[in-house]
Design a protein around this motif. Structure first.
Motif, mmCIF file in Angstrom:
data_model
loop_
_atom_site.group_PDB
_atom_site.id
_atom_site.type_symbol
_atom_site.label_atom_id
_atom_site.label_comp_id
_atom_site.label_asym_id
_atom_site.label_seq_id
_atom_site.Cartn_x
_atom_site.Cartn_y
_atom_site.Cartn_z
ATOM 1 N N ARG A 15 0.746 -1.296 -0.003
ATOM 2 C CA ARG A 15 -0.056 0.132 -0.084
ATOM 3 C C ARG A 15 1.121 1.401 -0.122
ATOM 4 N N LEU A 16 0.505 1.973 -0.821
ATOM 5 C CA LEU A 16 1.163 3.409 -0.879
ATOM 6 C C LEU A 16 0.045 4.727 -0.632
ATOM 7 N N ALA A 79 -3.614 -0.800 -13.310
ATOM 8 C CA ALA A 79 -4.491 -1.143 -12.042
ATOM 9 C C ALA A 79 -5.527 -0.168 -12.086
ATOM 10 N N GLN A 80 -6.542 -0.386 -12.187
ATOM 11 C CA GLN A 80 -7.648 0.504 -11.514
ATOM 12 C C GLN A 80 -7.785 0.602 -10.064
ATOM 13 N N VAL A 81 -7.514 1.663 -9.356
ATOM 14 C CA VAL A 81 -7.386 1.496 -7.968
ATOM 15 C C VAL A 81 -8.464 2.509 -7.192
ATOM 16 N N THR A 82 -8.834 2.184 -5.812
ATOM 17 C CA THR A 82 -9.568 3.070 -5.098
ATOM 18 C C THR A 82 -8.786 3.218 -3.835
ATOM 19 N N PRO A 83 -8.609 4.598 -3.471
ATOM 20 C CA PRO A 83 -7.991 5.003 -2.074
ATOM 21 C C PRO A 83 -8.930 4.376 -0.941
ATOM 22 N N ASP A 84 -8.196 3.774 -0.002
ATOM 23 C CA ASP A 84 -8.791 3.330 1.092
ATOM 24 C C ASP A 84 -9.071 4.553 2.119
ATOM 25 N N SER A 85 -9.713 4.540 3.395
ATOM 26 C CA SER A 85 -10.171 5.369 3.906
ATOM 27 C C SER A 85 -8.860 6.178 4.643
ATOM 28 N N ILE A 89 -3.386 3.330 -1.455
ATOM 29 C CA ILE A 89 -3.641 2.426 -2.502
ATOM 30 C C ILE A 89 -2.869 1.246 -2.728
ATOM 31 N N VAL A 90 -3.392 0.207 -3.129
ATOM 32 C CA VAL A 90 -2.759 -1.030 -3.345
ATOM 33 C C VAL A 90 -1.899 -1.175 -4.603
ATOM 34 N N LYS A 103 11.182 0.127 -0.939
ATOM 35 C CA LYS A 103 10.562 0.724 0.233
ATOM 36 C C LYS A 103 9.972 2.096 0.057
ATOM 37 N N GLY A 104 11.008 2.858 -0.204
ATOM 38 C CA GLY A 104 10.717 4.167 -0.344
ATOM 39 C C GLY A 104 10.109 4.670 -1.675
#
Length: 143
Positions: A15-16, A79-85, A89-90, A103-104
């Motif tokens: 996750r980023l 990838a079509q991504v949706t941010p979490d709360s 994003i994964v 890592k960074g």
């Protein structure tokens, strides 16, 4: 307008964190956005869904054989991504490997899209920037 440079760590679940200002713009029309390999550099490009459609629109108008090959390449690992709360994003492992993110990571705004770089690659690219060459190029276009 997507701008700024933000450093974040990739967590163990791939996750980023995407900066709030970027999320606001990338999700203005749709709650998700696209992350794809850059064709020109070893980084990832991040587009709102409308910008992604605008980006691939001219490709769809190419000769069918070329269009299908390019669209396949672009979409294969996209990838079509949706941010979490929490604004994360994964990232799929194929995209992480392509960009060399261990890592960074650096999220940088580029106007209508963002880029995600491995921190080491980004720092090397910035160090190698040739501002004089860019100035000459802009002037050759009358800018």
């Amino acid at each position: 307008m997507l701008s700024g440079e933000f450093k974040h760590a990739l967590d163990p679940k791939n996750r980023l964190f995407i900066p709030a200002k970027h999320r606001e713009e990338l999700t203005a029309v749709s709650e998700s956005f696209m992350v794809a390999k850059s064709i020109r550099e070893n980084c990832l490009k991040v587009y709102s869904m409308s910008e992604w459609e605008e980006y691939i629109s001219p490709i769809k108008k190419m000769e069918r054989r070329d269009s299908e090959r390019i669209l396949r390449t672009l979409h294969r690992d996209a990838a079509q991504v949706t941010p979490d709360s929490q604004g994360r994003i994964v990232l799929p492992t194929a995209l992480i490997a392509y960009a060399g993110i261990t890592k960074g990571a650096v999220v940088v705004g580029c106007g209508t899209y963002s880029e995600i770089w491995a921190e080491e690659s980004y720092e090397a690219m910035v160090e190698d920037e040739n501002l004089e060459g860019m100035k000459d190029l802009l002037e050759s276009y009358g800018l």
